[in-house]
Design a protein around this motif. Structure first.
Motif, PDB file in Angstrom:
ATOM      1  N   PHE A 138       1.293  -4.135 -11.088  1.00  0.00           N
ATOM      2  CA  PHE A 138       0.092  -4.766 -10.561  1.00  0.00           C
ATOM      3  C   PHE A 138       0.068  -6.242 -10.927  1.00  0.00           C
ATOM      4  CE2 PHE A 138      -4.381  -5.982 -10.655  1.00  0.00           C
ATOM      5  CZ  PHE A 138      -4.779  -5.573  -9.388  1.00  0.00           C
ATOM      6  N   ILE A 170      -8.242  -5.628  -1.335  1.00  0.00           N
ATOM      7  CA  ILE A 170      -8.783  -6.946  -1.697  1.00  0.00           C
ATOM      8  C   ILE A 170      -8.339  -7.349  -3.102  1.00  0.00           C
ATOM      9  CG2 ILE A 170     -10.769  -7.036  -0.128  1.00  0.00           C
ATOM     10  CD1 ILE A 170     -12.526  -6.035  -2.390  1.00  0.00           C
ATOM     11  N   GLY A 211      -9.627   6.270   1.585  1.00  0.00           N
ATOM     12  CA  GLY A 211      -9.787   4.967   2.236  1.00  0.00           C
ATOM     13  C   GLY A 211     -10.588   3.997   1.385  1.00  0.00           C
ATOM     14  N   GLN A 212     -11.511   4.525   0.561  1.00  0.00           N
ATOM     15  CA  GLN A 212     -12.308   3.666  -0.317  1.00  0.00           C
ATOM     16  C   GLN A 212     -11.417   2.989  -1.347  1.00  0.00           C
ATOM     17  OE1 GLN A 212     -15.820   3.024  -0.379  1.00  0.00           O
ATOM     18  NE2 GLN A 212     -15.424   3.698   1.700  1.00  0.00           N
ATOM     19  N   GLN A 272     -10.707  -1.424 -11.774  1.00  0.00           N
ATOM     20  CA  GLN A 272     -11.841  -2.042 -11.074  1.00  0.00           C
ATOM     21  C   GLN A 272     -12.288  -1.174  -9.909  1.00  0.00           C
ATOM     22  OE1 GLN A 272      -9.999  -5.833 -10.153  1.00  0.00           O
ATOM     23  NE2 GLN A 272     -11.353  -6.919 -11.571  1.00  0.00           N
ATOM     24  N   PHE A 307      -8.601  -1.877   8.261  1.00  0.00           N
ATOM     25  CA  PHE A 307      -8.180  -0.506   8.525  1.00  0.00           C
ATOM     26  C   PHE A 307      -8.787   0.035   9.823  1.00  0.00           C
ATOM     27  CE2 PHE A 307      -8.322  -1.323   4.015  1.00  0.00           C
ATOM     28  CZ  PHE A 307      -7.144  -0.786   3.531  1.00  0.00           C
ATOM     29  N   ARG A 312      -1.821  -8.809  -2.955  1.00  0.00           N
ATOM     30  CA  ARG A 312      -2.958  -8.332  -2.163  1.00  0.00           C
ATOM     31  C   ARG A 312      -4.119  -9.321  -2.148  1.00  0.00           C
ATOM     32  NH1 ARG A 312      -2.716  -2.341  -4.598  1.00  0.00           N
ATOM     33  NH2 ARG A 312      -0.980  -1.532  -3.353  1.00  0.00           N
ATOM     34  N   PRO A 366     -19.357   4.906  -8.738  1.00  0.00           N
ATOM     35  CA  PRO A 366     -20.765   4.896  -8.305  1.00  0.00           C
ATOM     36  C   PRO A 366     -21.037   5.912  -7.194  1.00  0.00           C
ATOM     37  CG  PRO A 366     -19.930   2.654  -8.463  1.00  0.00           C
ATOM     38  CD  PRO A 366     -18.755   3.560  -8.664  1.00  0.00           C
ATOM     39  N   GLN A 367     -20.082   6.058  -6.288  1.00  0.00           N
ATOM     40  CA  GLN A 367     -20.273   7.038  -5.221  1.00  0.00           C
ATOM     41  C   GLN A 367     -20.099   8.456  -5.736  1.00  0.00           C
ATOM     42  OE1 GLN A 367     -18.338   5.978  -1.371  1.00  0.00           O
ATOM     43  NE2 GLN A 367     -17.599   4.195  -2.450  1.00  0.00           N
ATOM     44  N   ASN A 396     -13.447   1.642   6.348  1.00  0.00           N
ATOM     45  CA  ASN A 396     -13.486   1.799   4.886  1.00  0.00           C
ATOM     46  C   ASN A 396     -14.408   0.800   4.205  1.00  0.00           C
ATOM     47  OD1 ASN A 396     -11.569   3.710   5.407  1.00  0.00           O
ATOM     48  ND2 ASN A 396      -9.850   2.533   4.609  1.00  0.00           N
ATOM     49  N   MET A 408       0.853  -1.179   0.000  1.00  0.00           N
ATOM     50  CA  MET A 408       0.000   0.000   0.000  1.00  0.00           C
ATOM     51  C   MET A 408       0.895   1.237   0.000  1.00  0.00           C
ATOM     52  SD  MET A 408      -3.190  -0.082  -0.213  1.00  0.00           S
ATOM     53  CE  MET A 408      -4.137  -1.266   0.676  1.00  0.00           C
ATOM     54  N   ARG A 460     -16.039   0.232  -9.883  1.00  0.00           N
ATOM     55  CA  ARG A 460     -16.997  -0.407  -8.981  1.00  0.00           C
ATOM     56  C   ARG A 460     -17.161   0.292  -7.635  1.00  0.00           C
ATOM     57  NH1 ARG A 460     -19.304  -5.075 -10.326  1.00  0.00           N
ATOM     58  NH2 ARG A 460     -19.799  -5.215  -8.119  1.00  0.00           N
ATOM     59  N   ILE A 461     -16.118   1.014  -7.225  1.00  0.00           N
ATOM     60  CA  ILE A 461     -16.159   1.613  -5.892  1.00  0.00           C
ATOM     61  C   ILE A 461     -16.231   3.143  -5.952  1.00  0.00           C
ATOM     62  CG2 ILE A 461     -14.964   1.775  -3.666  1.00  0.00           C
ATOM     63  CD1 ILE A 461     -16.034  -1.070  -4.454  1.00  0.00           C
ATOM     64  N   MET A 491      -8.214  -5.437  -5.997  1.00  0.00           N
ATOM     65  CA  MET A 491      -8.786  -4.817  -7.200  1.00  0.00           C
ATOM     66  C   MET A 491      -7.718  -4.020  -7.937  1.00  0.00           C
ATOM     67  SD  MET A 491     -12.522  -3.327  -6.529  1.00  0.00           S
ATOM     68  CE  MET A 491     -13.829  -4.280  -5.807  1.00  0.00           C
ATOM     69  N   SER A 492      -7.815  -4.007  -9.272  1.00  0.00           N
ATOM     70  CA  SER A 492      -6.941  -3.165 -10.066  1.00  0.00           C
ATOM     71  C   SER A 492      -7.439  -1.729  -9.941  1.00  0.00           C
ATOM     72  CB  SER A 492      -6.979  -3.604 -11.524  1.00  0.00           C
ATOM     73  OG  SER A 492      -8.270  -3.350 -12.051  1.00  0.00           O
ATOM     74  N   PRO A 493      -6.597  -0.744 -10.270  1.00  0.00           N
ATOM     75  CA  PRO A 493      -7.048   0.654 -10.195  1.00  0.00           C
ATOM     76  C   PRO A 493      -8.332   0.877 -11.004  1.00  0.00           C
ATOM     77  CG  PRO A 493      -4.681   0.584 -10.546  1.00  0.00           C
ATOM     78  CD  PRO A 493      -5.169  -0.844 -10.622  1.00  0.00           C
ATOM     79  N   PHE A 551     -17.606  -0.198   1.900  1.00  0.00           N
ATOM     80  CA  PHE A 551     -18.165   0.465   0.720  1.00  0.00           C
ATOM     81  C   PHE A 551     -19.602   0.886   1.040  1.00  0.00           C
ATOM     82  CE2 PHE A 551     -15.333  -2.959  -1.201  1.00  0.00           C
ATOM     83  CZ  PHE A 551     -14.224  -2.123  -1.224  1.00  0.00           C
ATOM     84  N   VAL A 598     -12.711  -9.913  -7.978  1.00  0.00           N
ATOM     85  CA  VAL A 598     -11.275 -10.159  -8.087  1.00  0.00           C
ATOM     86  C   VAL A 598     -10.977 -11.628  -8.403  1.00  0.00           C
ATOM     87  CG1 VAL A 598      -9.064  -9.997  -6.889  1.00  0.00           C
ATOM     88  CG2 VAL A 598     -10.808  -8.239  -6.522  1.00  0.00           C
ATOM     89  N   GLU A 644      -8.236   2.547  -1.047  1.00  0.00           N
ATOM     90  CA  GLU A 644      -7.318   1.640  -0.351  1.00  0.00           C
ATOM     91  C   GLU A 644      -8.004   0.317  -0.029  1.00  0.00           C
ATOM     92  OE1 GLU A 644      -5.532   3.481   3.032  1.00  0.00           O
ATOM     93  OE2 GLU A 644      -4.151   4.637   1.778  1.00  0.00           O
ATOM     94  N   ALA A 645      -9.270   0.403   0.395  1.00  0.00           N
ATOM     95  CA  ALA A 645      -9.988  -0.832   0.726  1.00  0.00           C
ATOM     96  C   ALA A 645     -10.163  -1.682  -0.525  1.00  0.00           C
ATOM     97  CB  ALA A 645     -11.339  -0.498   1.340  1.00  0.00           C
ATOM     98  N   ALA A 646     -10.433  -1.030  -1.652  1.00  0.00           N
ATOM     99  CA  ALA A 646     -10.580  -1.765  -2.907  1.00  0.00           C
ATOM    100  C   ALA A 646      -9.249  -2.398  -3.304  1.00  0.00           C
ATOM    101  CB  ALA A 646     -11.072  -0.833  -4.008  1.00  0.00           C
ATOM    102  N   ALA A 647      -8.168  -1.626  -3.172  1.00  0.00           N
ATOM    103  CA  ALA A 647      -6.844  -2.144  -3.507  1.00  0.00           C
ATOM    104  C   ALA A 647      -6.486  -3.313  -2.593  1.00  0.00           C
ATOM    105  CB  ALA A 647      -5.793  -1.037  -3.399  1.00  0.00           C
ATOM    106  N   HIS A 657     -22.009   2.199  -0.578  1.00  0.00           N
ATOM    107  CA  HIS A 657     -23.077   1.986  -1.559  1.00  0.00           C
ATOM    108  C   HIS A 657     -23.403   0.512  -1.730  1.00  0.00           C
ATOM    109  CE1 HIS A 657     -19.303   1.496  -3.579  1.00  0.00           C
ATOM    110  NE2 HIS A 657     -19.858   1.148  -4.725  1.00  0.00           N
TER     111      HIS A 657
END
Ligand SMILES: Nc1ncnc2c1ncn2[C@@H]1O[C@H](COP(=O)(O)OP(=O)(O)OP(=O)(O)O)[C@@H](O)[C@H]1O
Ligand SMILES: [Mg+2]
Lengths: 259, 221
Positions: free
Chosen positions: A81, B128, B120-121, B134, A101, A94, B142-143, A105, A62, B138-139, B130-132, A107, A123, B123-126, A109
């Motif tokens: 990546f 798990i 943080g959103q 994705q 965290f 990852r 939409p927001q 954090n 990170m 997806r995260i 996810m690619s930048p 989501f 993923v 980072e949380a996606a990364a 929505h």
């Protein structure tokens, strides 16, 4: 549970060698060597600003190390990546290394269930039904099955953090990184989250835990690292580091946090 | 003094009003469509790590946000052809200017919506895996889209009103047609009042819808 590290072969799951990290001219980590063995629970303690978060965030890339190499299952992690040549990619790393965290954090929505299934579906490409079943099982383990259809903003802090743990576990990680996961919680909600983590440790999950909860660290960890000014100043069994500190600086630090 | 209202003679030309209104709507939608595309590209450039792209997008945005639309229309119709040699159709100049103008504002709306999402959103996606891309799709998006929507609608309402300026380069929109009717009837009060009422009739439902959407979004946050 403290025998976990001894009972399995000493295989490092994730390790860093000669890790340094600077922000501008400010060197935060000044040469860290660390291996997490399979089944081991390592607690990272140390004063504010000593580099605990930076270290744990380097373990899943990170943060990008300024120097030194992170390796996962004895394979070096590259800076891309995707996997390249003999180096594994950050994405691959990852996928196998979960992180929880301080500020959850989640989501906002997505429902609790969707938060947990997002990783497996998007993923890992697993079918929705399979991911749903896995997620419900994990939500059951953290005691939140009945909240699966709720949105995160309808949950308490402790519930949010347990969902965040389930979300990380849904990737079936080999290591879990936890950075002060109870620091943003009201005191009466800390216990429920710590109980979940403790159970994970007992179940053999490899973990690195940054925490200021000294008695918790002493209870769950098999090894404690005391970070000070960007180096590992002391390292050892929790009995020696937390319960019976010899070093003067460590003693004054531990006594400040012991409740 | 009592004024003798005479909408009847003005309304004889209702087909001109209808045609003008249609033209205004067409220019609005076409410029919004192109503006969204331009805004999307400019926003991507602003968020990219490439400094050159970043600077170019910024320059574009500032030029179009810091000059009046009227000035831009005059420049593209009268000055731009001299620069490149040849001439430019007034309708092309109008659509080009309107699109570039609204695109500059859309780019800023898109950009600020995206950067307003807590890091943080991402980072949380990364975390798990996810690619930048994705994580963006997806995260973050939409927001961000939800947050952008009120300003996007607001800017689009302004855009409809802004199309009235194309009449200065003789594009036959609603404002232009009102002037034509006035020239025929010598009834400025009626001609321009009908025009104003038509603008209100078009936009009032939109602003009400925008308020409603904004309220609903706030509840669901
Ligand atoms: N992104 C950043 N840019 C610049 N400096 C940073 C950044 N992140 C951390 N630092 C600095 O690095 C040092 C170590 O930060 P870090 O967050 O790792 O400490 P910590 O041990 O986790 O502290 P705490 O207990 O307060 O969480 C601090 O001095 C901090 O200001
Ligand atoms: Mg920290």
């Amino acid at each position: 549970m403290k025998t976990n590290a001894n009972s399995t072969a000493a295989v490092p799951v994730i390790s860093v060698v000669g890790l340094r990290k600077s922000y501008g001219s400010h060197e935060v980590l000044k040469g860290i060597d660390l291996s997490l063995l399979r089944g081991e629970v390592v607690a990272l303690i140390g004063p504010s600003g000593s580099g605990k978060s930076t270290l744990i965030r380097c373990l899943n890339m990170m943060e990008t190390p300024s120097q030194g190499v992170v390796s996962f299952r004895q394979q070096d992690v590259g800076d891309r990546f995707r996997d390249t040549g003999d180096k594994i990619g950050i994405g691959t790393l990852r996928r196998h290394v979960g992180m929880v965290f301080q500020h959850f954090n989640l989501f906002p929505h997505k429902t609790v269930l969707q938060n947990v299934t997002e990783g497996p579906i998007v993923v890992c490409g697993r079918p929705r039904q399979e991911a749903d079943a896995l997620a419900m099982d994990l939500l059951n383990q953290v005691g939140l099955v009945d909240k699966h259809a709720a949105y995160p903003n309808h949950l308490s802090g402790g519930q949010k953090q347990r969902v965040a743990i389930a979300r990380a576990l849904a990737m079936e990680p080999e290591v879990l990184l936890l950075d002060e996961v109870t620091s943003a919680l009201d005191p009466e909600l800390v216990g429920e989250v710590l109980a979940v983590i403790k159970r994970l440790g007992e179940g053999g999950m490899t973990m690195a835990i940054v925490t200021h909860e000294m008695s918790f660290a002493a209870e769950v960890s098999s090894r404690v690292l005391f970070l000070d000014h960007g180096i590992i100043a002391q390292e050892g069994r929790p009995d020696d580091i937390i319960l019976n500190p010899q070093n003067e600086r460590l003693r004054s630090f531990v006594s400040r946090f012991k409740s | 003094m009592t004024y003798n209202w005479d909408f009847h003679s003005v309304w004889q030309y209702y087909d001109l009003f209808v045609w003008g209104l249609w033209i205004s709507v067409v220019y609005t939608f076409a410029s919004i469509l192109f503006g969204v595309l331009i805004g999307f590209v400019a926003c991507a450039a602003r968020l990219s790590r490439w400094r050159v792209l970043n600077l170019m997008a910024r320059a574009y945005q500032e030029i179009f946000r810091c000059t009046p639309l009227l000035v831009q229309l005059l420049w593209f119709y009268y000055a731009f052809p001299l620069l490149v040699g040849g001439s430019i159709d007034n309708r092309v100049a109008a659509l080009l200017t309107l699109s570039l103008y609204v695109g500059a504002f859309y780019a800023e709306i898109f950009r600020s919506g995206i950067v307003s999402i807590d890091k943080g959103q991402r980072e949380a996606a990364a975390a798990i895996g996810m690619s930048p891309w994705q994580s963006m799709r997806r995260i973050v998006l939409p927001q961000a889209l939800k947050r952008m929507l009120p300003s996007f609608i607001n800017q689009s309402v302004i855009q409809f009103k802004n199309t009235s300026l194309v009449s200065v380069i003789s594009v036959a929109d609603l404002a232009y047609m009102a002037a034509v009717v006035n020239g025929q009837t010598y009834r400025p009060l009626e001609s321009y009042t009908v025009m104003a009422l038509l603008y209100i009739a078009m936009l009032l439902p939109l602003t009400q819808a925008a308020d409603w959407i904004e309220k609903r979004l706030r509840v669901s946050d």
